[in-house]
Design a protein around this motif. Sequence first.
Motif, short mmCIF file in Angstrom:
data_model
loop_
_atom_site.label_atom_id
_atom_site.label_comp_id
_atom_site.label_asym_id
_atom_site.label_seq_id
_atom_site.Cartn_x
_atom_site.Cartn_y
_atom_site.Cartn_z
N GLY A 93 1.16 -1.49 0.16
CA GLY A 93 0.00 0.14 -0.45
C GLY A 93 0.64 1.28 -0.19
O GLY A 93 0.50 2.14 0.25
N GLY A 94 2.16 1.28 -0.49
CA GLY A 94 3.38 2.97 -0.14
C GLY A 94 2.78 2.71 1.20
O GLY A 94 3.01 4.68 1.59
N ILE A 95 3.30 2.01 2.28
CA ILE A 95 2.83 2.70 3.41
C ILE A 95 4.00 2.55 4.12
O ILE A 95 4.75 1.02 4.21
N GLY A 96 5.56 3.72 4.79
CA GLY A 96 6.60 3.70 5.37
C GLY A 96 6.21 2.83 6.91
O GLY A 96 6.18 3.30 8.09
N LEU A 97 6.15 1.66 6.55
CA LEU A 97 6.39 1.02 8.32
C LEU A 97 7.74 1.26 9.14
O LEU A 97 8.48 0.74 8.34
N PRO A 98 7.97 1.79 10.24
CA PRO A 98 8.80 1.26 11.18
C PRO A 98 9.42 0.12 10.78
O PRO A 98 8.68 -0.79 10.67
N GLY A 99 10.80 0.04 11.05
CA GLY A 99 11.60 -1.26 10.44
C GLY A 99 11.67 -1.90 12.02
O GLY A 99 10.42 -2.46 13.08
N GLY A 100 13.01 -2.01 12.13
CA GLY A 100 13.72 -2.56 13.42
C GLY A 100 13.74 -1.34 14.51
O GLY A 100 13.03 -0.77 14.86
N ALA A 101 14.75 -2.57 15.58
CA ALA A 101 14.36 -0.85 17.16
C ALA A 101 16.08 -1.38 17.64
O ALA A 101 16.28 -2.04 17.70
N VAL A 102 16.09 -0.41 18.42
CA VAL A 102 17.16 -0.42 19.47
C VAL A 102 16.91 -0.58 20.50
O VAL A 102 15.92 0.46 21.48
N LEU A 137 6.87 7.57 0.76
CA LEU A 137 7.86 6.43 1.96
C LEU A 137 7.79 7.25 3.52
O LEU A 137 7.52 6.96 4.31
N GLN A 138 8.46 8.21 3.42
CA GLN A 138 9.23 8.95 3.88
C GLN A 138 8.70 10.49 4.90
O GLN A 138 8.52 9.63 6.73
N VAL A 139 7.76 9.82 4.65
CA VAL A 139 6.70 11.17 5.51
C VAL A 139 5.48 10.34 5.67
O VAL A 139 5.44 10.74 7.11
N THR A 140 5.42 9.46 5.09
CA THR A 140 4.69 8.31 5.96
C THR A 140 5.14 8.31 7.41
O THR A 140 4.42 7.69 8.35
N ALA A 141 6.16 7.32 7.09
CA ALA A 141 7.22 6.70 8.25
C ALA A 141 7.73 8.18 10.22
O ALA A 141 7.47 7.74 10.71
N ALA A 142 7.74 9.02 9.24
CA ALA A 142 7.68 10.30 9.96
C ALA A 142 6.54 10.15 11.04
O ALA A 142 6.56 10.68 12.29
#
Length: 268
Positions: free
Chosen positions: A104-113, A170-175
Amino acid sequence: MTTATSRHSDRRISPVFLGIVAVMAVTGWAVWTDFSASAGLAVFLFVTSAWIVSLCLHEYAHARTALHGGDISIGAKGYLTLNPLKYTHALLSIVLPVVFVIMGGIGLPGGAVFIERGRIRGRWKHSLISAAGPLTNALFAAVCTAPFWLDALDGVPPVFRFALAFLALLQVTAAILNFLPVPGLDGYGVIEPWLSYRIRRQVEPIAPFGMLAVFGILFIPEVNDAFFDAIHGILSGLGVTGNDVPCGLNYYRFWEDTHPVCQSIANQ
């Protein structure tokens, strides 16, 4: 005892990350020059590798800010090497974000620290650590859209413009998604230090499900429409308008037929 040599190795850029950057550079060149026989495949590889690079930078920003905030354990965990496999595991760090992009063209947050918060003193430091990741996505979006808001698109090949526009989406949706004050997301991490101990303890059990709840809500058509209207409004303010984003998604899904409108623009 930690030596200068071990500290240096903890911060040496990973060959995995350098390989991903190399793929991004080569496929970006292929898109720009129309070197590849399949423009769609080149766009797919370029956007996907650039997206993974942004995921690495997002998590690196969290880690680097935590290091300066007082968590000296960050280096030993490999978070400063920019290796995406150090941020949880391949499924969460790479596969799922790419699947959501395709779907769907969504920037899903990925991994984690995993930050040892007990080493960090000061609420502002905790908030800044959480904010550092999505701010990196916002900066990445500004870089992707620079040719648009600087009115510097003359000479930029149309397909490369499409790819940049879709990558900016993608970057805007992720932010935006990361900045939501939902438990489990960075936005909640920004405000959490300012909440009472009682509220934090009540919220803690539901934090692992926060992201799932957000994406479940996004499947509601009215919410989805409002969300993407807001995203496209932001992109429009950055100069990305018209068919650039839809055509970027169309080329990214190279296994589908290229839309005639996009093909016509690309051939101009």
